[in-house]
Design a protein around this motif. Structure first.
Motif, PDB file in Angstrom:
ATOM      1  N   CYS A 121       0.852  -1.173   0.000  1.00  0.00           N
ATOM      2  CA  CYS A 121       0.000   0.000   0.000  1.00  0.00           C
ATOM      3  C   CYS A 121       0.894   1.230   0.000  1.00  0.00           C
ATOM      4  O   CYS A 121       1.861   1.303   0.770  1.00  0.00           O
ATOM      5  N   SER A 122       0.550   2.172  -0.832  1.00  0.00           N
ATOM      6  CA  SER A 122       1.265   3.440  -0.815  1.00  0.00           C
ATOM      7  C   SER A 122       0.260   4.575  -0.860  1.00  0.00           C
ATOM      8  O   SER A 122      -0.874   4.401  -1.307  1.00  0.00           O
ATOM      9  N   GLN A 123       0.681   5.730  -0.385  1.00  0.00           N
ATOM     10  CA  GLN A 123      -0.235   6.864  -0.332  1.00  0.00           C
ATOM     11  C   GLN A 123       0.507   8.162  -0.645  1.00  0.00           C
ATOM     12  O   GLN A 123       1.677   8.325  -0.304  1.00  0.00           O
ATOM     13  N   THR A 124      -0.236   9.035  -1.307  1.00  0.00           N
ATOM     14  CA  THR A 124       0.318  10.358  -1.618  1.00  0.00           C
ATOM     15  C   THR A 124      -0.368  11.437  -0.796  1.00  0.00           C
ATOM     16  O   THR A 124      -0.240  12.623  -1.092  1.00  0.00           O
ATOM     17  N   LEU A 125      -1.139  11.031   0.211  1.00  0.00           N
ATOM     18  CA  LEU A 125      -1.887  11.979   1.045  1.00  0.00           C
ATOM     19  C   LEU A 125      -1.050  12.524   2.191  1.00  0.00           C
ATOM     20  O   LEU A 125      -1.478  13.459   2.868  1.00  0.00           O
ATOM     21  N   ASN A 126       0.112  11.909   2.429  1.00  0.00           N
ATOM     22  CA  ASN A 126       0.975  12.288   3.545  1.00  0.00           C
ATOM     23  C   ASN A 126       0.270  12.138   4.895  1.00  0.00           C
ATOM     24  O   ASN A 126       0.520  12.919   5.821  1.00  0.00           O
ATOM     25  N   HIS A 127      -0.573  11.131   4.989  1.00  0.00           N
ATOM     26  CA  HIS A 127      -1.255  10.861   6.241  1.00  0.00           C
ATOM     27  C   HIS A 127      -0.353  10.052   7.165  1.00  0.00           C
ATOM     28  O   HIS A 127       0.380   9.162   6.709  1.00  0.00           O
ATOM     29  N   ASN A 128      -0.432  10.332   8.447  1.00  0.00           N
ATOM     30  CA  ASN A 128       0.478   9.669   9.380  1.00  0.00           C
ATOM     31  C   ASN A 128      -0.089   8.377   9.972  1.00  0.00           C
ATOM     32  O   ASN A 128       0.630   7.654  10.662  1.00  0.00           O
ATOM     33  N   VAL A 129      -1.349   8.093   9.723  1.00  0.00           N
ATOM     34  CA  VAL A 129      -1.933   6.856  10.241  1.00  0.00           C
ATOM     35  C   VAL A 129      -2.311   5.966   9.051  1.00  0.00           C
ATOM     36  O   VAL A 129      -2.918   6.447   8.086  1.00  0.00           O
ATOM     37  N   MET A 130      -1.929   4.694   9.137  1.00  0.00           N
ATOM     38  CA  MET A 130      -2.263   3.745   8.071  1.00  0.00           C
ATOM     39  C   MET A 130      -2.837   2.481   8.689  1.00  0.00           C
ATOM     40  O   MET A 130      -2.396   2.032   9.747  1.00  0.00           O
ATOM     41  N   TYR A 131      -3.814   1.920   7.996  1.00  0.00           N
ATOM     42  CA  TYR A 131      -4.569   0.774   8.501  1.00  0.00           C
ATOM     43  C   TYR A 131      -4.561  -0.358   7.474  1.00  0.00           C
ATOM     44  O   TYR A 131      -4.557  -0.118   6.267  1.00  0.00           O
ATOM     45  N   TRP A 132      -4.651  -1.587   7.988  1.00  0.00           N
ATOM     46  CA  TRP A 132      -4.933  -2.753   7.153  1.00  0.00           C
ATOM     47  C   TRP A 132      -6.198  -3.421   7.668  1.00  0.00           C
ATOM     48  O   TRP A 132      -6.329  -3.698   8.864  1.00  0.00           O
ATOM     49  N   TYR A 133      -7.103  -3.662   6.721  1.00  0.00           N
ATOM     50  CA  TYR A 133      -8.346  -4.354   7.018  1.00  0.00           C
ATOM     51  C   TYR A 133      -8.428  -5.621   6.181  1.00  0.00           C
ATOM     52  O   TYR A 133      -7.941  -5.681   5.054  1.00  0.00           O
ATOM     53  N   GLN A 134      -9.134  -6.601   6.729  1.00  0.00           N
ATOM     54  CA  GLN A 134      -9.509  -7.795   5.977  1.00  0.00           C
ATOM     55  C   GLN A 134     -11.025  -7.747   5.800  1.00  0.00           C
ATOM     56  O   GLN A 134     -11.759  -7.501   6.763  1.00  0.00           O
ATOM     57  N   GLN A 135     -11.468  -7.986   4.572  1.00  0.00           N
ATOM     58  CA  GLN A 135     -12.903  -7.995   4.315  1.00  0.00           C
ATOM     59  C   GLN A 135     -13.277  -9.256   3.563  1.00  0.00           C
ATOM     60  O   GLN A 135     -12.816  -9.472   2.436  1.00  0.00           O
ATOM     61  N   LYS A 136     -14.102 -10.050   4.170  1.00  0.00           N
ATOM     62  CA  LYS A 136     -14.626 -11.248   3.507  1.00  0.00           C
ATOM     63  C   LYS A 136     -15.982 -10.926   2.891  1.00  0.00           C
ATOM     64  O   LYS A 136     -16.609  -9.925   3.221  1.00  0.00           O
ATOM     65  N   SER A 137     -16.403 -11.800   2.010  1.00  0.00           N
ATOM     66  CA  SER A 137     -17.580 -11.533   1.194  1.00  0.00           C
ATOM     67  C   SER A 137     -18.785 -11.177   2.055  1.00  0.00           C
ATOM     68  O   SER A 137     -19.103 -11.875   3.022  1.00  0.00           O
TER      69      SER A 137
END
Lengths: 113, 112
Positions: free
Chosen positions: B23-39
């Motif tokens: 994951c990469s971001q150009t928003l310069n946000h300092n908080v990043m999250y990972w989620y898992q989503q099942k169907s």
């Protein structure tokens, strides 16, 4: 414990008809409320948010939502739906004591031509 | 446009074969999250970074790890994928001054 309830798993409306998706939350403090939309195979897009102030908030794509503290609700509305609005809609509440938001289970919107 | 980018969009891996999602971001946000989503389910938070501080959810399996080498990038490593790990993985970012999160398009992981 904080929670978000979306009582309708599926909603079907005809194109051009009005829409209201329900959301109820449980949170002791002032909530930060969101509606996200997810098209099939895509990420979540923020439709609108409520933090404070005017209880009727406008979002993108012609959506609006009204915060009603007395009913612990934050229902999403649109006066006239388009076929492209068919998607999954998630209501969410943010917690100001940490960095997380809690999602409801989602409402899938189907549009009849 | 400022955005959250996830690569690849689709990933197929074999049972037990390590896989890395980025994951990469150009928003310069300092908080990043990972989620898992099942169907047909809501996203489930796996962990997040507040700046460089890693915050793991209590019920996230040890099989899931994450790295954040700099502000812009975050990786999700699945050390030994099982069939139950097949899901959409969503990255999100947030400016800690605000509460809304911005999501990437997701990576659909298939385990064969």
């Amino acid at each position: 414990a904080q929670s978000v309830t979306q009582p309708d798993i599926h909603i079907t409306v005809s194109e051009g008809a009005s829409l209201e998706l329900r959301c109820n939350y449980s949170y002791g403090a002032t909530p930060y409320l969101f509606w996200y939309v997810q098209s099939p195979g895509q990420g979540l897009q923020l439709l609108l948010k409520y933090f404070s102030g005017d209880t009727l908030v406008q979002g993108i794509k012609g959506f609006e939502a009204e915060f009603k503290r007395s009913q612990s609700s934050f229902n999403l509305r649109k006066p006239s739906v388009h076929w492209s609005d068919a998607a999954e809609y998630f209501c969410a509440v943010g917690r100001n004591r940490d960095d997380k938001i809690i999602f409801g289970k989602g409402t899938r919107l189907h549009i009849l031509p | 446009d400022a955005m959250v980018i996830q690569n690849p969009r689709y990933q197929v891996t074999q049972f037990g074969k390590p896989v890395t999602l980025s994951c990469s971001q150009t928003l310069n946000h300092n908080v990043m999250y990972w989620y898992q989503q099942k169907s047909s389910q809501a996203p489930k938070l796996l962990f997040h970074y507040y700046d460089k501080d890693f915050n793991n959810e209590a019920d996230t399996p040890d099989n899931f790890q994450s790295r954040r080498p700099n502000t812009s990038f975050c990786f999700l490593d699945i050390r030994s994928p099982g069939l139950g790990d097949a899901a959409m993985y969503l990255c999100a970012t947030r400016d800690s001054r605000f509460y809304e999160q911005y999501f990437g398009p997701g990576t659909r992981l298939t385990v064969t």
